[in-house]
Design a protein around this motif. Structure first.
Motif, PDB file in Angstrom:
ATOM      1  N   HIS A  57     -13.072  -4.939   5.666  1.00  9.72           N
ATOM      2  CA  HIS A  57     -12.334  -5.358   6.859  1.00  9.72           C
ATOM      3  C   HIS A  57     -11.085  -6.133   6.452  1.00  9.72           C
ATOM      4  O   HIS A  57      -9.998  -5.931   7.006  1.00  9.72           O
ATOM      5  N   ARG A  59       7.532  -1.378   7.799  1.00  9.31           N
ATOM      6  CA  ARG A  59       8.229  -0.705   8.902  1.00  9.31           C
ATOM      7  C   ARG A  59       9.300  -1.599   9.512  1.00  9.31           C
ATOM      8  O   ARG A  59      10.360  -1.127   9.915  1.00  9.31           O
ATOM      9  N   ALA A  75       1.814  -2.581   6.112  1.00 12.52           N
ATOM     10  CA  ALA A  75       2.515  -1.421   6.671  1.00 12.52           C
ATOM     11  C   ALA A  75       3.445  -1.845   7.801  1.00 12.52           C
ATOM     12  O   ALA A  75       4.582  -1.344   7.908  1.00 12.52           O
ATOM     13  N   GLU A  76       3.002  -2.776   8.616  1.00 14.10           N
ATOM     14  CA  GLU A  76       3.866  -3.277   9.697  1.00 14.10           C
ATOM     15  C   GLU A  76       5.093  -3.985   9.122  1.00 14.10           C
ATOM     16  O   GLU A  76       6.210  -3.824   9.633  1.00 14.10           O
ATOM     17  N   ALA A 133      -8.467  -3.751   4.993  1.00  8.45           N
ATOM     18  CA  ALA A 133      -7.850  -2.965   6.063  1.00  8.45           C
ATOM     19  C   ALA A 133      -6.843  -3.811   6.839  1.00  8.45           C
ATOM     20  O   ALA A 133      -5.752  -3.326   7.191  1.00  8.45           O
ATOM     21  N   THR A 134      -7.175  -5.064   7.074  1.00 11.04           N
ATOM     22  CA  THR A 134      -6.259  -5.951   7.794  1.00 11.04           C
ATOM     23  C   THR A 134      -4.985  -6.181   6.992  1.00 11.04           C
ATOM     24  O   THR A 134      -3.874  -6.116   7.527  1.00 11.04           O
ATOM     25  N   ALA A 160      -3.746  -4.262   4.633  1.00 10.14           N
ATOM     26  CA  ALA A 160      -2.991  -3.009   4.563  1.00 10.14           C
ATOM     27  C   ALA A 160      -2.222  -2.763   5.862  1.00 10.14           C
ATOM     28  O   ALA A 160      -1.052  -2.345   5.826  1.00 10.14           O
ATOM     29  N   ARG A 161      -2.863  -3.034   6.984  1.00  7.25           N
ATOM     30  CA  ARG A 161      -2.186  -2.836   8.269  1.00  7.25           C
ATOM     31  C   ARG A 161      -0.995  -3.783   8.407  1.00  7.25           C
ATOM     32  O   ARG A 161       0.089  -3.376   8.802  1.00  7.25           O
ATOM     33  N   LYS A 162      -1.181  -5.041   8.018  1.00  6.77           N
ATOM     34  CA  LYS A 162      -0.081  -6.001   8.105  1.00  6.77           C
ATOM     35  C   LYS A 162       1.043  -5.627   7.140  1.00  6.77           C
ATOM     36  O   LYS A 162       2.217  -5.783   7.459  1.00  6.77           O
TER      37      LYS A 162
END
Length: 110
Positions: A48, A62, A58-59, A51-52, A54-56
């Motif tokens: 978890h 971007r 990627a944001e 994943a958190t 990695a998501r941050k």
């Protein structure tokens, strides 16, 4: 003092019910604290967290692609500094036709 036998039986029943509840709770605690369950919880928690992150990440990429490219380029240069130094260091060596590359002198020697 005479005790009412119904009260004693009710008390014994309450004691047995409390014991059963206590042992049930202890069984649940033992199950939760078993090594396999602790390991599974740790793996799920780590997954978890990754994943958190990695998501941050990627944001962030971007929202600021040039800054991210700069950071990646800097990390690449730092990691390749030895290789880059070897390439740049060979520029200063001269070729001796008889022996090939001329070895560099040690510092402090003439």
């Amino acid at each position: 003092m005479s005790e009412n036998p119904h009260d004693v039986d009710a008390a014994k029943a309450r004691i047995e019910a409390a014991k059963a509840q206590l042992f049930g709770t202890l069984g649940q605690v033992q199950e939760r604290l078993s090594p396999s369950n602790l390991a599974q919880d740790a793996v799920e928690s780590a997954a978890h967290g990754v994943a958190t992150v990695a998501r941050k990440g990627a944001e962030a990429v971007r929202s600021r692609p040039l800054a991210a490219a700069g950071v990646v380029a800097t990390i690449g240069l730092v990691m390749a500094r030895g290789w880059i130094g070897d390439i740049l260091g060979k520029r200063h060596e001269t070729r001796d036709p008889a022996t090939g590359l001329k070895p560099k002198g040690k510092k402090g020697s003439s």
